[in-house]
Design a protein around this motif. Structure first.
Motif, PDB file in Angstrom:
ATOM      1  N   LEU A 243       7.034   1.501   2.586  1.00 49.05           N
ATOM      2  CA  LEU A 243       6.538   0.802   1.155  1.00 49.05           C
ATOM      3  C   LEU A 243       7.587   0.954  -0.049  1.00 49.05           C
ATOM      4  CD1 LEU A 243       4.410  -0.780  -0.260  1.00 49.05           C
ATOM      5  CD2 LEU A 243       3.242   1.765  -0.713  1.00 49.05           C
ATOM      6  N   ASP A 244       8.348   0.059  -0.495  1.00 48.12           N
ATOM      7  CA  ASP A 244       9.028  -0.245  -1.736  1.00 48.12           C
ATOM      8  C   ASP A 244       8.207  -0.453  -2.784  1.00 48.12           C
ATOM      9  OD1 ASP A 244      10.989  -0.854  -3.675  1.00 48.12           O
ATOM     10  OD2 ASP A 244      12.453  -1.290  -2.268  1.00 48.12           O
ATOM     11  N   VAL A 245       7.993   0.242  -3.855  1.00 48.49           N
ATOM     12  CA  VAL A 245       7.256   0.090  -4.760  1.00 48.49           C
ATOM     13  C   VAL A 245       7.904  -0.404  -6.115  1.00 48.49           C
ATOM     14  CG1 VAL A 245       5.216   1.438  -4.196  1.00 48.49           C
ATOM     15  CG2 VAL A 245       6.958   2.548  -5.477  1.00 48.49           C
TER      16      VAL A 245
ATOM     17  N   VAL B  74       6.572   6.117   1.092  1.00 48.33           N
ATOM     18  CA  VAL B  74       6.874   5.219  -0.123  1.00 48.33           C
ATOM     19  C   VAL B  74       8.120   5.589  -0.880  1.00 48.33           C
ATOM     20  CG1 VAL B  74       5.455   6.683  -1.188  1.00 48.33           C
ATOM     21  CG2 VAL B  74       5.636   4.552  -2.109  1.00 48.33           C
TER      22      VAL B  74
ATOM     23  N   CYS C  39      10.833   4.511  -4.481  1.00 50.51           N
ATOM     24  CA  CYS C  39      10.986   3.449  -5.657  1.00 50.51           C
ATOM     25  C   CYS C  39      12.439   3.739  -5.911  1.00 50.51           C
ATOM     26  CB  CYS C  39      10.066   3.907  -6.759  1.00 50.51           C
ATOM     27  SG  CYS C  39      10.547   5.753  -7.465  1.00 50.51           S
TER      28      CYS C  39
ATOM     29  N   GLY D  48       7.248   6.226  -7.044  1.00 52.13           N
ATOM     30  CA  GLY D  48       6.898   6.449  -5.759  1.00 52.13           C
ATOM     31  C   GLY D  48       5.949   7.493  -5.677  1.00 52.13           C
TER      32      GLY D  48
ATOM     33  N   ALA E 244       2.589   6.064  -6.731  1.00 53.69           N
ATOM     34  CA  ALA E 244       2.052   5.466  -5.602  1.00 53.69           C
ATOM     35  C   ALA E 244       1.411   6.543  -4.537  1.00 53.69           C
ATOM     36  CB  ALA E 244       3.062   4.646  -4.898  1.00 53.69           C
TER      37      ALA E 244
ATOM     38  N   VAL F 257       0.411   9.584   3.500  1.00 55.02           N
ATOM     39  CA  VAL F 257       1.519   8.875   2.940  1.00 55.02           C
ATOM     40  C   VAL F 257       2.688  10.142   2.391  1.00 55.02           C
ATOM     41  CG1 VAL F 257       0.393   8.981   0.840  1.00 55.02           C
ATOM     42  CG2 VAL F 257       2.496   7.443   0.983  1.00 55.02           C
TER      43      VAL F 257
ATOM     44  N   ASN G 203       6.569  10.543   0.184  1.00 51.46           N
ATOM     45  CA  ASN G 203       7.074  10.014  -0.766  1.00 51.46           C
ATOM     46  C   ASN G 203       8.661  10.463  -0.349  1.00 51.46           C
ATOM     47  OD1 ASN G 203       8.264   8.464  -3.140  1.00 51.46           O
ATOM     48  ND2 ASN G 203       8.011  10.411  -4.275  1.00 51.46           N
TER      49      ASN G 203
END
Length: 144
Positions: free
Chosen positions: A63-65, A103, A105, A111, A114, A125, A127
């Motif tokens: 997941l790229d936030v 995740v 960023c 990140g 998130a 999750v 990061n």
């Protein structure tokens, strides 16, 4: 469950810290202090090489936030872009169940936000520490 509620508080702390009229009770300060003291050493973070190894050895959702323009400039192969500000309304796009989410960023801040939000929602999750910059600096695969 009580500890997960404190993740939400962590999101609000920077805003509350800027307010001049907000004060916290001694109980709140003790509980937040206790929560922060008991965080895991890595706080659910992965160094870029460890994230790459996890991606290579198991099925994960990347997941790229970051914002769409950042995503278009370069990303981790296979990543899905959901900007952090859109995450609450796009939860349906995330995998349900125990599939891990990695995740990231740009540098780790978004990140981290998130991660806190998703942990509070019960997701598995991690990061990437240092975000896309650390990933790129480690000379790991990037696609455009």
């Amino acid at each position: 469950m009580k500890k997960l509620a404190w993740f939400g508080l962590l999101l609000a702390l920077p805003v509350l810290a800027q307010a001049t009229t907000v004060t916290f009770s001694a109980l709140t300060v003790r509980e937040v202090g206790s929560f922060l003291t008991n965080l895991p050493t890595d706080f659910y973070g992965l160094q870029p090489a460890a994230a790459k190894q996890m991606m290579d050895t198991m099925e994960v959702f990347i997941l790229d936030v970051r914002e769409p323009n950042e995503f278009q400039a370069g990303r981790i192969p296979g990543a899905v872009n959901i900007p952090v500000r859109e995450l609450p309304k796009r939860m349906g796009e995330l995998p349900k169940g125990i599939k891990p989410i990695i995740v990231y960023c740009g540098s780790g801040h978004r990140g981290g936000m998130a991660l806190v939000f998703l942990k509070g929602q019960g997701y598995n999750v991690k990061n990437i520490i240092g975000g896309f910059k650390a990933w790129s600096d480690a000379k790991l695969p990037v696609e455009k």
